[in-house]
Design a protein around this motif. Structure first.
Motif, PDB file in Angstrom:
ATOM      1  N   TYR A  63      18.183  40.504  -3.010  1.00  0.00           N
ATOM      2  CA  TYR A  63      17.812  40.981  -2.078  1.00  0.00           C
ATOM      3  C   TYR A  63      18.433  41.961  -0.884  1.00  0.00           C
ATOM      4  O   TYR A  63      19.790  41.523  -0.180  1.00  0.00           O
ATOM      5  CB  TYR A  63      16.072  40.446  -1.383  1.00  0.00           C
ATOM      6  N   ASN A  64      18.338  43.369  -0.507  1.00  0.00           N
ATOM      7  CA  ASN A  64      19.170  44.237   0.394  1.00  0.00           C
ATOM      8  C   ASN A  64      18.133  44.637   1.717  1.00  0.00           C
ATOM      9  O   ASN A  64      17.224  45.277   0.548  1.00  0.00           O
ATOM     10  CB  ASN A  64      20.196  45.096  -0.041  1.00  0.00           C
ATOM     11  N   VAL A  65      17.832  45.171   2.550  1.00  0.00           N
ATOM     12  CA  VAL A  65      16.972  45.453   3.006  1.00  0.00           C
ATOM     13  C   VAL A  65      18.195  46.086   4.298  1.00  0.00           C
ATOM     14  O   VAL A  65      18.201  45.185   5.201  1.00  0.00           O
ATOM     15  CB  VAL A  65      16.143  44.205   4.020  1.00  0.00           C
ATOM     16  N   ASP A  66      17.816  47.132   4.782  1.00  0.00           N
ATOM     17  CA  ASP A  66      18.092  47.819   6.310  1.00  0.00           C
ATOM     18  C   ASP A  66      16.831  48.076   6.933  1.00  0.00           C
ATOM     19  O   ASP A  66      15.454  49.107   6.057  1.00  0.00           O
ATOM     20  CB  ASP A  66      18.263  49.725   5.537  1.00  0.00           C
ATOM     21  N   TRP A  67      16.930  47.940   7.929  1.00  0.00           N
ATOM     22  CA  TRP A  67      14.952  47.706   8.867  1.00  0.00           C
ATOM     23  C   TRP A  67      16.114  48.278   9.864  1.00  0.00           C
ATOM     24  O   TRP A  67      17.340  48.528  10.540  1.00  0.00           O
ATOM     25  CB  TRP A  67      15.548  46.739   9.515  1.00  0.00           C
ATOM     26  N   ARG A  68      15.057  49.174  10.608  1.00  0.00           N
ATOM     27  CA  ARG A  68      15.080  49.477  12.262  1.00  0.00           C
ATOM     28  C   ARG A  68      13.758  49.180  13.711  1.00  0.00           C
ATOM     29  O   ARG A  68      12.592  49.638  12.724  1.00  0.00           O
ATOM     30  CB  ARG A  68      15.179  50.868  11.731  1.00  0.00           C
ATOM     31  N   ASP A  69      14.319  49.416  14.439  1.00  0.00           N
ATOM     32  CA  ASP A  69      13.525  49.544  15.155  1.00  0.00           C
ATOM     33  C   ASP A  69      13.725  50.224  16.943  1.00  0.00           C
ATOM     34  O   ASP A  69      14.283  48.878  17.551  1.00  0.00           O
ATOM     35  CB  ASP A  69      12.731  47.156  15.653  1.00  0.00           C
ATOM     36  N   GLY A  70      13.152  50.313  17.153  1.00  0.00           N
ATOM     37  CA  GLY A  70      13.583  51.800  17.907  1.00  0.00           C
ATOM     38  C   GLY A  70      14.719  52.280  17.717  1.00  0.00           C
ATOM     39  O   GLY A  70      15.336  52.571  17.153  1.00  0.00           O
ATOM     40  N   ASP A  71      16.042  51.356  18.967  1.00  0.00           N
ATOM     41  CA  ASP A  71      17.630  51.874  18.576  1.00  0.00           C
ATOM     42  C   ASP A  71      17.777  50.807  18.078  1.00  0.00           C
ATOM     43  O   ASP A  71      19.301  50.693  17.804  1.00  0.00           O
ATOM     44  CB  ASP A  71      17.421  51.843  20.196  1.00  0.00           C
TER      45      ASP A  71
END
Length: 300
Positions: free
Chosen positions: A261-269
């Protein structure tokens, strides 16, 4: 951290033992291999370490890329042993599942090691090994392991993966492969939409889930609690996710899938990318639908 339900675990384990009888000779061979491996690891005997692997073995070490074949696996251990003194290593088998020509071993490990210039460190967690029966010989088809809690990379050897090829997707139009990939597409959608409770329903009631930085989760209650918390709606967003298959074995009593698997995540900054791999054991429920029976996941 999800609280591990020990009461449920021991009840469930008793049921597994009753429903899944293992040939005593098979268990004896696996226990003998583990004992020999423990001795070879502490003595730095590299040739003995890789004795049970073949040129087709799939090797999934934690915080390192997937490798295939005896030569590449040997190179991994060469790097590990060149950086660390293994003072002790032990495996404890939790269960053996017989799938006919294959046996799945699940257990816990503890590795006490000392890196040059550092204090002693106890690296402990869980593991899964898929064995193939070949007449009187058992060989390792695939192996994966991961820590039971979060740890700093500085505590274990730093492995150079630059010579390791990228894992390739398994391409096939056969019915089973398409069915497995469709189930993975469902998981992908649920993860991206933060539907953890629904994700948990992809597992059988007596499933085991072995994920990163967590003890083994056993049964519907623990698995549902984990996913409900881990994939709850909130500020964290999954910007991109791919879940792919690198191989499938139809073991008759189960379907074994190797995944990545390959995941790009974002949480605020904050943002990041996570890559990893898994061994997925699928079984069919009473309606014929593929469900996860055993799954182990770790990060590259």
């Amino acid at each position: 951290m999800i609280k591990f339900s020990f009461t449920f675990f021991f009840l469930a384990f008793g049921l597994f033992a009753q429903e899944n009888k293992i040939d005593p000779e098979i268990r004896k061979q696996i226990e003998a291999h583990n004992t020999a491996f423990e001795t070879a690891f502490t003595k730095g005997n590299q040739s003995a370490l890789i004795k049970a692997y073949t040129d087709q073995s799939v090797f999934m070490p934690e915080h390192s890329r997937q490798r295939t074949g005896k030569k590449s696996i040997s190179a991994f251990y060469e790097q590990w042993l060149s950086q660390a003194k293994i003072t002790s290593y032990q495996r404890a088998i939790l269960e053996l599942q017989d799938f006919g020509n294959y046996v799945l071993e699940i257990g816990n490990f503890t590795e006490n090691l000392i890196l040059k210039g550092q204090d002693p460190y106890s690296y402990s967690g869980k593991y899964a090994v898929l064995w193939q029966k070949k007449k009187q010989l058992l060989t390792i088809v695939a192996e994966i392991w991961g820590s039971a809690s979060y740890f700093d990379d500085k505590n274990i050897p730093q492995i150079d993966d630059s010579d390791v090829s990228q894992t390739q997707e398994y391409i096939s139009s056969d019915k089973l492969t398409l069915e497995v990939k469709e189930r993975n597409n469902t998981i992908k959608r649920l993860v991206q939409n933060r539907q953890g409770a629904e994700h948990a329903k992809m597992f059988m009631p007596d499933a085991m889930y072995l994920t990163y930085y967590t003890p083994i989760l056993s049964g519907e209650k623990d698995i549902t609690a984990y996913f409900t918390e881990h994939e709850k709606p909130g500020t964290l967003k999954i910007e991109q996710i791919s879940i792919k298959t690198s191989g499938i074995i139809n073991a008759g009593k189960a379907i074994v899938e190797f995944g990545f698997y390959n995941v790009d995540w974002r949480d605020g900054d904050s943002n990041g990318n996570v890559k990893g791999k898994s061994i997925n054991i699928w079984k069919r429920d009473s309606k014929g639908k593929l469900m996860l029976f055993r799954q182990m996941v770790n990060h590259d």
